[in-house]
Design a protein around this motif. Structure first.
Motif, PDB file in Angstrom:
ATOM      1  N   SER A 117      16.432  61.090 -31.623  1.00 13.96           N
ATOM      2  CA  SER A 117      17.151  59.809 -31.583  1.00 13.96           C
ATOM      3  C   SER A 117      18.667  59.992 -31.503  1.00 13.96           C
ATOM      4  O   SER A 117      19.362  59.169 -30.913  1.00 13.96           O
ATOM      5  N   TYR A 118      19.179  61.055 -32.096  1.00 14.33           N
ATOM      6  CA  TYR A 118      20.626  61.264 -32.127  1.00 14.33           C
ATOM      7  C   TYR A 118      21.135  62.084 -30.941  1.00 14.33           C
ATOM      8  O   TYR A 118      22.316  62.401 -30.865  1.00 14.33           O
ATOM      9  N   CYS A 146      13.904  67.998 -32.036  1.00 16.13           N
ATOM     10  CA  CYS A 146      13.143  67.132 -31.137  1.00 16.13           C
ATOM     11  C   CYS A 146      11.978  67.939 -30.600  1.00 16.13           C
ATOM     12  O   CYS A 146      12.144  68.787 -29.714  1.00 16.13           O
ATOM     13  N   ASP A 149      12.911  63.253 -33.862  1.00 18.54           N
ATOM     14  CA  ASP A 149      12.453  62.694 -32.585  1.00 18.54           C
ATOM     15  C   ASP A 149      13.531  62.633 -31.498  1.00 18.54           C
ATOM     16  O   ASP A 149      13.317  62.031 -30.451  1.00 18.54           O
ATOM     17  N   SER A 183      13.720  59.767 -37.411  1.00 18.23           N
ATOM     18  CA  SER A 183      14.801  60.031 -36.468  1.00 18.23           C
ATOM     19  C   SER A 183      15.326  61.455 -36.526  1.00 18.23           C
ATOM     20  O   SER A 183      15.930  61.942 -35.564  1.00 18.23           O
TER      21      SER A 183
END
Length: 570
Positions: free
Chosen positions: A371-372, A281, A369, A366
């Motif tokens: 997302s997880y 990220c 970024d 993803s």
């Protein structure tokens, strides 16, 4: 009497003793230890650097005989593999009739099985691994446990049943699939909670999990064959159970720091690692920000020498630029080969744009970024985490956009190669070694056995209605891709590359266990013809296969063996 010579001699002796007491990089007690440690961006054991090729065999402690465990480890060692990654957890909510289990989690209470079908099986694997000169990575829990059975009216049989929704493969024995060993969602359900990320934050679950890690870690404090304790396989905010709105990258990073500190308080000898998928990220806040390296003196390099660049963190701009450059190179190559796929329609022999514009603000996807809820760079920079880790499974995760200028499998190979070099760069910025802890690509021959990590369904099995579509790469495409990824990883400076998953034949089969016979053991009651001996039923079987097994593929094993020689010499 002149004391000066004596004083001078005494000072010289003290100085020599003091200098001798200062550990050097080559005589450091830890560097000469039989336990694997780190020295900057590399691994050290017994005073020598260590780079390796490894394999995953999560199922090893579930095998039915010690001979099977021994033979499997012998075959793994024979091709030059040095590290085996396996599950050091096997959680159940009810005690199974047969097979291996390590921990009972039931209604908020826990009980560890130290018996011969419990942690003693893990002891055996580790002891035999040491005798074969192998190291083991012990993963302590799993993000994936997709066995709801919450609304089912069909009770589980011997705790081996899977989700009973239509199309589900519920005939496989417990522990056959890598996601059927318990894990985070089992804790959450048995503690009466609702969201997956409560595993990371609920005080009762944290206490319970740390109790289990204590039970495992304390057994192997003095075992040099343990490479590292891996906190979890692929931890993230969500799983079969959903994530709460409050789960962020800081949630997962904080959990890693807490559990790693707990393990370090028990075991000062071994490395601790994460097991994350490697998701980055670039814009997330950091709990463990990188410390900027001091600026070097502004001196010009010697004639003929290039200025040495420092490792930099991965940026969003870099990712997009590298993708664009690769697409441009592929387009030019396709144009030269006459295979270019043009955008638009052909009018009077010319290609004309359809007016559809490309996305004006391309995204990194993803995996970059947050997302997880995972920022692997921040996790890798935790002081108690010994090295950076990541995974590569294109059948379950997209690592970049599809490039129409190359064949689909080549697009997968290229995105995977970029993922590897990006991860190596991220680890280099942290200043720690980097390991690819699992990589795999499903072939057409393995597709019927393929079960995604967050599923119990084999979508391309013959009995599934959707199996009419051919899925997977060819064996040659898999071999070419594996060779590319291994070469890319070695060239990028990865310290370890671990294939997923090892396959083993001729294992002892017993009913109700991971390796079960396809028919009832024993002999048929009557001979099929006069004078003919009774026909024996099947008593051997193969190791579990969730779509990636090397069983029957000598090519993959040869590729791994060649890579083992290459990385050791690099």
């Amino acid at each position: 009497m002149n004391f000066l010579p004596w004083v001078s001699l005494f000072i010289s002796i003290l100085w020599a003793s003091a200098v001798a007491a200062i550990p050097s990089p080559t005589t450091d007690k830890r560097a000469s230890s039989p336990f694997v440690s780190t020295s900057g961006p590399g691994f050290v054991v017994n005073g020598s650097s260590l780079k390796y090729i490894g394999t995953n065999a999560y199922w090893l402690p579930t095998l039915n005989t010690n001979e099977d465990i021994w033979n499997t480890l012998s075959n793994i060692s024979a091709i030059g593999i040095k590290v085996v990654r396996l599950w050091a957890f096997n959680d159940v909510s009810t005690v199974p009739v047969n097979g291996t289990w390590f921990q009972l989690i039931q209604n908020g209470t826990l009980s560890v099985n130290n018996g011969p079908n419990g942690l003693q099986k893990l002891d055996t694997v580790i002891q035999m691994a040491e005798q074969h000169g192998l190291y083991v990575i012990l993963s302590l829990t799993n993000n994936w446990y997709p066995l709801p059975l919450l609304n089912s009216t069909v009770p589980p049989i011997n705790s081996t049943a899977f989700d009973v929704t239509p199309g589900t493969n519920n005939t496989l024995p417990r522990n056959y699939l890598s996601n059927n060993y318990g894990g985070m969602d089992l804790y959450v359900r048995q503690f009466g909670l609702q969201t997956h990320d409560q595993f990371y934050t609920d005080p009762s679950i944290l206490t319970a999990f740390m109790n289990y890690t204590t039970q495992v870690v304390s057994r192997y404090v003095n075992s040099p064959s343990v490479f590292s304790y891996e906190l979890a396989n692929d931890p993230r905010c969500n799983s079969t159970l959903p994530a709460s709105a409050t789960c962020t990258t800081e949630t997962i990073t904080t959990w890693h720091a807490t559990i790693a500190s707990h393990i370090r308080s028990i075991d000062p000898n071994h490395l601790i690692s994460s097991g994350v998928g490697g998701y980055l990220c670039t814009d997330c806040p950091k709990l463990y920000p990188l410390t900027p390296a001091p600026a070097p003196p502004a001196t010009s390099p010697a004639p003929g020498n290039k200025k040495r660049s420092q490792a930099k963190p991965v940026t969003k701009e870099q990712i997009l630029r590298e993708r664009s450059e690769r697409r441009r190179r592929n387009r030019e190559a396709a144009k030269r080969a006459g295979t270019l796929v043009e955008d638009g329609v052909r009018v009077r022999g010319r290609w004309v744009s359809t007016g559809t514009k490309r996305q004006s603000t391309p995204t990194v996807g993803s995996v970059y970024d947050g997302s997880y809820g995972v920022d692997s760079q921040d996790i890798s920079n935790i002081p108690d985490i010994g090295f950076s880790s990541f995974q590569l499974f294109p059948d379950q995760q997209s690592y970049g956009p599809v490039d129409p200028n190359v064949a689909p499998w080549q697009s997968i190979e290229q995105n995977g190669a970029q993922w590897i070099t990006t991860q190596a760069q991220s680890a280099s910025a942290v200043g720690k070694p980097s390991i690819l802890t699992g990589f795999g690509l499903v072939t057409q021959s393995n597709a019927p056995s393929f079960v995604p990590f967050n599923s119990t369904v084999a979508p391309f099995a013959a009995e599934n209605p959707s199996a009419s579509t051919t899925y997977g790469v060819t064996s040659q495409q898999q071999a070419d891709t594996y060779t590319s990824w291994l070469n890319t990883g070695i060239a990028a400076g990865l310290n370890g590359i671990i294939q997923y998953q090892w396959g083993q034949s001729n294992l002892t089969a017993e009913p109700g266990t991971t390796v079960s016979p396809s028919t009832t053991t024993g002999e048929s009651p009557t001979p099929s013809s006069p004078g003919q001996a009774p026909t024996p039923q099947q008593t051997t079987g193969q190791s579990p296969n969730d779509g990636y097994s090397t069983t029957g593929s000598t090519t993959v094993q040869q590729i791994l063996g060649g890579a083992a020689q290459s990385i050791a010499a690099n």
